[in-house]
Scaffold this motif. Structure first.
Motif, short mmCIF file in Angstrom:
data_model
loop_
_atom_site.label_atom_id
_atom_site.label_comp_id
_atom_site.label_asym_id
_atom_site.label_seq_id
_atom_site.Cartn_x
_atom_site.Cartn_y
_atom_site.Cartn_z
N LEU A 35 0.83 -1.21 0.00
CA LEU A 35 0.00 0.00 0.00
C LEU A 35 0.86 1.26 0.00
N VAL A 36 2.03 1.18 0.64
CA VAL A 36 2.98 2.30 0.60
C VAL A 36 3.43 2.52 -0.83
N GLU A 37 3.73 1.44 -1.53
CA GLU A 37 4.15 1.53 -2.94
C GLU A 37 3.09 2.19 -3.81
N LYS A 38 1.84 1.88 -3.52
CA LYS A 38 0.73 2.42 -4.31
C LYS A 38 0.39 3.86 -3.93
N GLY A 39 1.07 4.38 -2.92
CA GLY A 39 0.83 5.76 -2.51
C GLY A 39 -0.40 5.95 -1.64
N LYS A 40 -0.98 4.85 -1.16
CA LYS A 40 -2.18 4.97 -0.33
C LYS A 40 -1.85 5.41 1.09
N ILE A 41 -0.64 5.09 1.54
CA ILE A 41 -0.17 5.51 2.85
C ILE A 41 1.32 5.80 2.77
N SER A 42 1.84 6.39 3.84
CA SER A 42 3.28 6.65 3.95
C SER A 42 3.79 6.05 5.25
N LEU A 43 5.03 5.62 5.24
CA LEU A 43 5.64 5.10 6.47
C LEU A 43 5.72 6.17 7.55
N ASP A 44 5.61 7.42 7.16
CA ASP A 44 5.70 8.52 8.13
C ASP A 44 4.33 9.05 8.54
N ASP A 45 3.25 8.35 8.15
CA ASP A 45 1.92 8.75 8.58
C ASP A 45 1.76 8.56 10.08
N ASP A 46 0.91 9.39 10.67
CA ASP A 46 0.57 9.26 12.09
C ASP A 46 -0.22 7.96 12.26
N PHE A 47 0.31 7.06 13.09
CA PHE A 47 -0.32 5.75 13.23
C PHE A 47 -1.71 5.84 13.85
N GLY A 48 -1.92 6.81 14.70
CA GLY A 48 -3.24 7.01 15.28
C GLY A 48 -4.29 7.30 14.23
N ASP A 49 -3.91 8.07 13.22
CA ASP A 49 -4.85 8.36 12.12
C ASP A 49 -5.19 7.09 11.36
N LEU A 50 -4.23 6.20 11.26
CA LEU A 50 -4.44 4.96 10.50
C LEU A 50 -5.28 3.94 11.26
N VAL A 51 -5.05 3.82 12.57
CA VAL A 51 -5.71 2.78 13.35
C VAL A 51 -7.07 3.23 13.89
N GLY A 52 -7.33 4.54 13.89
CA GLY A 52 -8.66 5.01 14.25
C GLY A 52 -8.86 5.46 15.67
N PHE A 53 -7.80 5.53 16.45
CA PHE A 53 -7.88 6.11 17.80
C PHE A 53 -6.49 6.65 18.15
N ILE A 82 -2.89 7.36 19.14
CA ILE A 82 -1.67 6.62 19.52
C ILE A 82 -0.63 7.66 19.87
N ARG A 83 -0.53 7.95 21.15
CA ARG A 83 0.39 8.96 21.66
C ARG A 83 0.96 8.51 22.99
N ASN A 84 2.26 8.52 23.12
CA ASN A 84 2.90 8.25 24.40
C ASN A 84 2.58 9.42 25.33
N PRO A 85 1.90 9.19 26.46
CA PRO A 85 1.47 10.29 27.33
C PRO A 85 2.63 11.12 27.88
N ARG A 86 3.82 10.55 27.89
CA ARG A 86 4.99 11.30 28.37
C ARG A 86 5.57 12.20 27.27
N PHE A 87 5.17 11.91 26.01
CA PHE A 87 5.64 12.71 24.88
C PHE A 87 4.45 12.97 23.94
N PRO A 88 3.46 13.71 24.43
CA PRO A 88 2.20 13.87 23.68
C PRO A 88 2.34 14.59 22.35
N ASP A 89 3.40 15.34 22.16
CA ASP A 89 3.58 16.08 20.91
C ASP A 89 4.41 15.30 19.88
N LYS A 90 4.88 14.13 20.25
CA LYS A 90 5.72 13.33 19.35
C LYS A 90 4.85 12.35 18.57
N LYS A 91 4.83 12.50 17.27
CA LYS A 91 4.04 11.61 16.41
C LYS A 91 4.65 10.20 16.39
N ILE A 92 3.80 9.21 16.56
CA ILE A 92 4.21 7.81 16.41
C ILE A 92 3.80 7.37 15.01
#
Length: 376
Positions: free
Chosen positions: A90-108, A110-120
């Motif tokens: 899917l990355v090859e097809k341009g549907k997603i990027s390895l640098d996408d915010d995982f929370g956006d992808l999984v639907g809730f 995904i943030r480490n509470p100790r580093f809330p501003d750091k995108k996973i």
């Protein structure tokens, strides 16, 4: 002249059979040392399978010999690379990027509470550098969902995402859910349609989609009893859960992190696809760049890429790429050299799990034996 040629061919065949038996005897010696129930192994050299065999039992109770072609194993964590391969398509097809915010992808979130501003990112999840752990478990996605679990924070480590490595099964069960959300195809079906079927592999995640008479029983070793105990839950069909399946949520039922069932020769075919950077013969599963990205280490110290591991410790002085698996008493290894086009698949359905340089001694010693006798 015809008689001479026949005699020569018979002699060559005889010597080949004797050599193969000698190798098998040496493998048997290692298997005996670690009380292995059964061992299946495949050797690839110059991009081709040059040896495959099995010894021991598929079932202790039924005294069934292990057959290298017939029997399927739940290969545990090597399964992660299938999940990563599917997402890289899917990355090859341009549907997603390895640098996408995982929370956006999984639907809730995904943030480490100790580093809330750091995108996973997806890359962090597939390389085990997400700072996520398995403390809350990994059989349900709710364990890390802030809306579902008041203790969700425990699923995160104290370090910044991307800074360190920790192996985590939850990463890949969530990744499987992302695959479903992106494709609207059930996880096991997508893997079958996009990877297994094109490669001609008789394998799968869903127990009821396979011939269950082919499953090799798995046995966990009890050191106190010095005995092996069969593990029937390894092939639990999960029919009730599947009948109530919710796409993008129920995904761990199929265990994207460790649930694939496959034979040793078919796993070797899959391995050769990655050895050839995404192609097997005329079949293209991934482009070369995507395949190389999977094999390139993200974590420098541990050598882990995107569900494939770089190592020079398994065979001294040799650069290998692959993965191991362990669950329900099974231990599996799949490692290859993409430049020199050789590789090994070794699977045991039960042994004394002695460790050696971070690997299970049985599989490590067999791989070294096969390398020295057949490749080196």
């Amino acid at each position: 002249m015809k008689r001479i040629l026949t005699c020569c061919l018979t002699l060559i065949l005889s010597k080949t059979m004797l050599f193969g038996q000698d190798i098998k005897n040496q493998v048997q010696s290692i298997a005996d040392q670690y009380k292995a129930v059964g061992v299946a192994y495949v050797v690839v050299k110059d991009g081709k399978v040059i040896m495959k065999d099995a010894l021991g039992q598929s079932s202790i109770e039924n005294n069934t010999p292990l057959d290298v072609d017939r029997h399927l194993f739940r290969i545990a964590s090597i399964s992660k690379s299938f999940t990563s391969t599917a997402l890289m398509q899917l990355v090859e097809k341009g549907k997603i990027s390895l640098d996408d915010d995982f929370g956006d992808l999984v639907g809730f979130p995904i943030r480490n509470p100790r580093f809330p501003d750091k995108k996973i990112t997806l890359r962090m999840v597939l390389s085990h550098t997400s700072s996520i752990n398995d403390v809350n478990g990994y059989f349900e996605l709710d364990v890390i969902n802030p809306a579902k679990n008041p203790n969700w924070q425990k699923s995160y480590n104290n370090y910044e995402p991307g800074a360190e490595y920790q192996y985590c099964n939850l990463n890949f069960n969530m990744a499987g859910a992302v695959l479903e959300r992106l494709t609207n195809v059930r996880f096991d079906v997508y893997i079958r349609q996009q990877i297994l079927n094109p490669l001609g592999l008789q394998a799968g995640h869903c127990v009821d989609s396979l011939d269950q008479t082919r499953f090799a029983s798995l046995y966990a070793y009890d050191s106190k009893k010095d005995a092996f105990e069969v593990q029937p839950l390894a092939y639990h069909p999960r029919r009730e859960e599947i009948s109530n399946y919710v796409m993008g949520e129920s995904t761990p039922i199929f265990s994207p992190t460790g649930g694939l069932k496959i034979s040793a020769p078919d796993l070797a075919q899959y391995m050769m696809m990655h050895m050839n950077y995404g192609k097997l013969g005329k079949v293209k599963i991934l482009g070369k760049k995507a395949s190389q990205t999977m094999q390139k280490k993200v974590s420098e110290k541990e050598g882990y890429g995107l569900a494939l591991l770089e190592t020079n410790k398994l065979i001294e002085g040799q650069h290998l790429v692959g993965h191991t698996g362990s669950a329900y008493g099974l231990y599996s290894s799949m490692f290859f050299n993409p430049k020199e086009k050789y590789g090994f698949v070794v699977i045991t359905n039960g042994c004394v799990p002695t460790s050696k340089d971070g690997n299970i001694a049985l599989t490590s010693e067999i791989i070294n034996l096969l390398y020295n006798e057949l490749v080196k």
